[in-house]
Design a protein around this motif. Structure first.
Motif, PDB file in Angstrom:
ATOM      1  N   GLU A 144       0.826  -1.211   0.000  1.00  0.00           N
ATOM      2  CA  GLU A 144       0.000   0.000   0.000  1.00  0.00           C
ATOM      3  C   GLU A 144       0.861   1.262   0.000  1.00  0.00           C
ATOM      4  O   GLU A 144       0.531   2.237  -0.661  1.00  0.00           O
ATOM      5  N   LYS A 146       3.791   1.556  -1.359  1.00  0.00           N
ATOM      6  CA  LYS A 146       4.299   1.668  -2.726  1.00  0.00           C
ATOM      7  C   LYS A 146       3.217   2.207  -3.650  1.00  0.00           C
ATOM      8  O   LYS A 146       3.466   3.094  -4.473  1.00  0.00           O
ATOM      9  N   ARG A 147       1.995   1.712  -3.505  1.00  0.00           N
ATOM     10  CA  ARG A 147       0.874   2.176  -4.333  1.00  0.00           C
ATOM     11  C   ARG A 147       0.620   3.667  -4.095  1.00  0.00           C
ATOM     12  O   ARG A 147       0.494   4.444  -5.032  1.00  0.00           O
ATOM     13  N   ILE A 148       0.602   4.075  -2.838  1.00  0.00           N
ATOM     14  CA  ILE A 148       0.306   5.458  -2.502  1.00  0.00           C
ATOM     15  C   ILE A 148       1.419   6.373  -2.993  1.00  0.00           C
ATOM     16  O   ILE A 148       1.142   7.466  -3.508  1.00  0.00           O
ATOM     17  N   ARG A 149       2.689   5.951  -2.859  1.00  0.00           N
ATOM     18  CA  ARG A 149       3.802   6.777  -3.338  1.00  0.00           C
ATOM     19  C   ARG A 149       3.687   7.026  -4.842  1.00  0.00           C
ATOM     20  O   ARG A 149       4.149   8.048  -5.343  1.00  0.00           O
ATOM     21  N   GLY A 150       3.092   6.089  -5.571  1.00  0.00           N
ATOM     22  CA  GLY A 150       2.963   6.220  -7.020  1.00  0.00           C
ATOM     23  C   GLY A 150       1.802   7.087  -7.461  1.00  0.00           C
ATOM     24  O   GLY A 150       1.602   7.273  -8.655  1.00  0.00           O
ATOM     25  N   GLN A 151       1.044   7.614  -6.518  1.00  0.00           N
ATOM     26  CA  GLN A 151      -0.117   8.414  -6.856  1.00  0.00           C
ATOM     27  C   GLN A 151       0.127   9.883  -6.541  1.00  0.00           C
ATOM     28  O   GLN A 151       0.939  10.222  -5.703  1.00  0.00           O
ATOM     29  N   SER A 152      -0.627  10.714  -7.230  1.00  0.00           N
ATOM     30  CA  SER A 152      -0.702  12.118  -6.832  1.00  0.00           C
ATOM     31  C   SER A 152      -2.167  12.419  -6.605  1.00  0.00           C
ATOM     32  O   SER A 152      -3.035  11.887  -7.298  1.00  0.00           O
ATOM     33  N   VAL A 153      -2.419  13.233  -5.634  1.00  0.00           N
ATOM     34  CA  VAL A 153      -3.813  13.518  -5.263  1.00  0.00           C
ATOM     35  C   VAL A 153      -4.227  14.869  -5.767  1.00  0.00           C
ATOM     36  O   VAL A 153      -3.514  15.797  -5.816  1.00  0.00           O
TER      37      VAL A 153
END
Length: 153
Positions: A144, A146-153
């Motif tokens: 999770e 890793k997934r969150i680091r790959g996103q921008s909000v």
């Protein structure tokens, strides 16, 4: 209680446990005079016995610049030192100092017997289940992050 209700209760208990752990770590960071990132690095250095700056960056999930800044802060407190790696003189290892090891033991040492006392109440089968849950939970949290680091909000 239904299985679904129990899962919900466990999920809430995990959140409360994580929050309680965060409160302990915040208190420890304050007692040591460091921020939470520095406390994370101290823990990684103590458990590993020493890491290169690159390894510390990966383990802590920090950028190279943030890692360098953390190492410099820890050196300034007398909590870490950089030394040449005996196996490869080109590499520099960052290690925790005896000063911080002693302070961390004073802060966290009493947790060990208290935690052992709680765990001793469970059967071997229950302990195996708890262990499996924690190992799988760590894997889930890493995925999770890793997934969150790959996103921008």
């Amino acid at each position: 209680m239904s299985k679904q209700s129990l899962i919900g209760e466990i999920t809430e208990a995990v959140v409360r446990f994580q929050n309680a752990t965060d409160r302990v770590d915040a208190a420890a960071a304050s007692a040591l005079g460091v921020n939470r990132t520095d406390l994370l690095c101290i823990g990684l250095l103590l458990r590993s016995g020493g890491l290169t700056a690159g390894q510390l960056a990966v383990e802590a999930g920090l950028s190279p610049a943030a890692t360098t800044a953390a190492i410099e802060r820890l050196e300034g407190f007398g909590y870490a030192v950089r030394t040449k790696d005996d196996a490869d003189r080109r590499r520099v290892l960052v290690t925790a100092t005896p000063l911080v090891a002693g302070r961390v033991e004073k802060l966290y040492g009493p947790v060990r017997p208290s935690g052992t006392a709680v765990l001793s109440r469970y059967t071997r089968a229950e302990l195996e289940t708890i262990h499996r849950f924690l190992v799988q939970g760590e894997e889930l949290q890493d995925r999770e992050a890793k997934r969150i680091r790959g996103q921008s909000v």
